[in-house]
Design an enzyme around this catalytic site. Structure first.
Site: not given
Ligand SMILES: Cc1cc2nc3c(=O)[nH]c(=O)nc-3n(C[C@H](O)[C@H](O)[C@H](O)COP(=O)(O)OP(=O)(O)OC[C@H]3O[C@@H](n4cnc5c(N)ncnc54)[C@H](O)[C@@H]3O)c2cc1C
Length: 353
Positions: A174, A248, A347
């Site tokens: 992670r 998580s 996380e």
């Molecule tokens: C129901 C649920 C289940 C989940 N299950 C998992 C799982 O099984 N495994 C897991 O690993 N995660 C899980 N997650 C967490 C999440 O889905 C992941 O971390 C996902 O990759 C976040 O994507 P996002 O586009 O929403 O990022 P955001 O939440 O918008 O951003 C997350 C971080 O990434 C940065 N960021 C976003 N886009 C970019 C970019 N293009 N360039 C540089 N930095 C950027 C942001 O600044 C921030 O620091 C879960 C979340 C939920 C709500």
């Protein structure tokens, strides 16, 4: 520049926890060419820059100052196909590229529909393709680090687009350089994956085998595995569209094996398992088990709570704010530390406040 900067924008719809927060300046980036001028403007105005994808791994601690850039770049293209004789990476391997703003889940299903395996275990993880490398998303024994070929990013330090290999990304559990070592330096524009119809399936984690057996599948395809993962996740995790959450809330802590043995003498149910990309002699402990055994499962305080089926997930019932959620998280961390001597690390990324 076609991309308009808006002021004082409500971010509630842009985070899956549904927390209230406002962005001082907000822009939706749909055109890569607009990025450099936007960053130049932010520099001239002395605005700090925050990057936002789907907001599924973010806790808004309060309002967000400066410029929030939501990455909404779209597009999927095949870069190389060994069968078509293009740049060969490995036999039967394709390199496919998706822009940062593509939906991660939709992209996984698209690749599977083309017959390319690799992303099936990562089905139904919310968020965008661009954020997937940031915390090296993982589920059911597969991490982005296992399937990523390279990515393109705008390097704010050098002021130009660079290409980084998977090895350059410093992937760990992670974690990556984008999350912990150099946050904010790179704006990820697109990500390339090495997929293959012949990639071996990873079936040994979680309830995948059971779910396949229940569905009567004896020789699973990658699509069967994806469907099993989707069914398991739908049964276990709250849907953010129905109940605010960020998945998580804590990482599974890495603990020295010797400490685990001592703890297991007192707590026989304590589950530990080898971690990918970790140092030998350390194992991952199930954070959800620690939290549940410390009595937190289903606990509610005002508008925030620990989910009743999955103690690793903190939920927001609406009307609350980041401070309430973070106070609950801090109490959980203190209680697990006192009971097991294990520190839980959050996380999701903190933003604003
Ligand atoms: C129901 C649920 C289940 C989940 N299950 C998992 C799982 O099984 N495994 C897991 O690993 N995660 C899980 N997650 C967490 C999440 O889905 C992941 O971390 C996902 O990759 C976040 O994507 P996002 O586009 O929403 O990022 P955001 O939440 O918008 O951003 C997350 C971080 O990434 C940065 N960021 C976003 N886009 C970019 C970019 N293009 N360039 C540089 N930095 C950027 C942001 O600044 C921030 O620091 C879960 C979340 C939920 C709500």
């Amino acid at each position: 520049m076609s991309t308009a900067i808006r002021e004082n924008v409500d971010l509630q719809a842009f985070n899956t926890l549904g927390l209230r927060a406002r962005a001082a300046h907000f822009v939706e980036l749909t055109n890569e060419a607009d990025l450099a001028p936007l960053l130049a403007r932010a520099k001239a105005e002395a605005w700090p820059v925050q990057l936002l994808g789907g907001g599924s791994n973010i806790v808004f601690a309060g309002d967000v100052s400066g410029l929030t850039i939501r990455l909404s770049l779209r597009g999927i293209r095949l870069i190389s196909d060994s069968q078509a004789g293009a740049k060969i990476v490995a036999e039967d391997c394709v390199i496919i590229e998706a822009a940062a703003g593509e939906s991660w889940h939709e992209f996984t299903q698209y690749t599977l529909a083309q017959g390319w395996a690799g992303l099936e275990n990562l089905s139904l993880i919310p968020g965008s393709v661009g954020a997937a490398p940031v915390q090296n998303i993982g589920a059911y024994g597969v991490e982005v680090a296992d399937v990523m070929h390279s990515l393109r990013a705008y390097d704010r330090e050098q002021g130009r687009v660079v290409e980084l290999s998977a090895a350059d990304c410093g992937f760990a559990y992670r974690d990556s350089i984008f999350k912990s070592q150099q946050p904010g330096r790179y704006v990820i524009l697109s990500v390339r994956f090495a997929l293959s119809a012949k990639r071996p399936l990873v079936l040994g984690y979680g309830d995948i085998q059971t779910a396949l057996a229940t569905a009567g599948v004896q020789e699973p395809s990658a699509i069967d595995v994806a469907q099993a993962v989707i069914r398991i996740r739908q049964a276990k995790l709250p849907d953010p569209a129905v109940l605010g959450n960020a998945g998580s809330f804590f990482k599974n802590p890495l603990v020295p094996s010797a400490q685990i043995e001592q703890l297991q003498a007192h707590f026989p149910g304590l589950a530990a398992y080898p971690a990918q990309l970790s140092t030998p002699g350390w194992q991952k402990v199930a954070a959800g088990w620690l939290i549940e055994q410390a009595g937190w499962k289903g606990y509610r305080r005002g508008s925030v709570a620990v989910h009743e089926r999955q103690a690793l997930v903190l939920v927001h019932h609406g009307g609350g704010n980041g401070a309430e959620l973070l106070a609950l998280a801090a109490d959980i961390v203190a209680s697990v530390q006192a009971r097991y001597g294990i520190h839980l690390e959050q996380e999701p990324v903190l933003m604003g406040g």
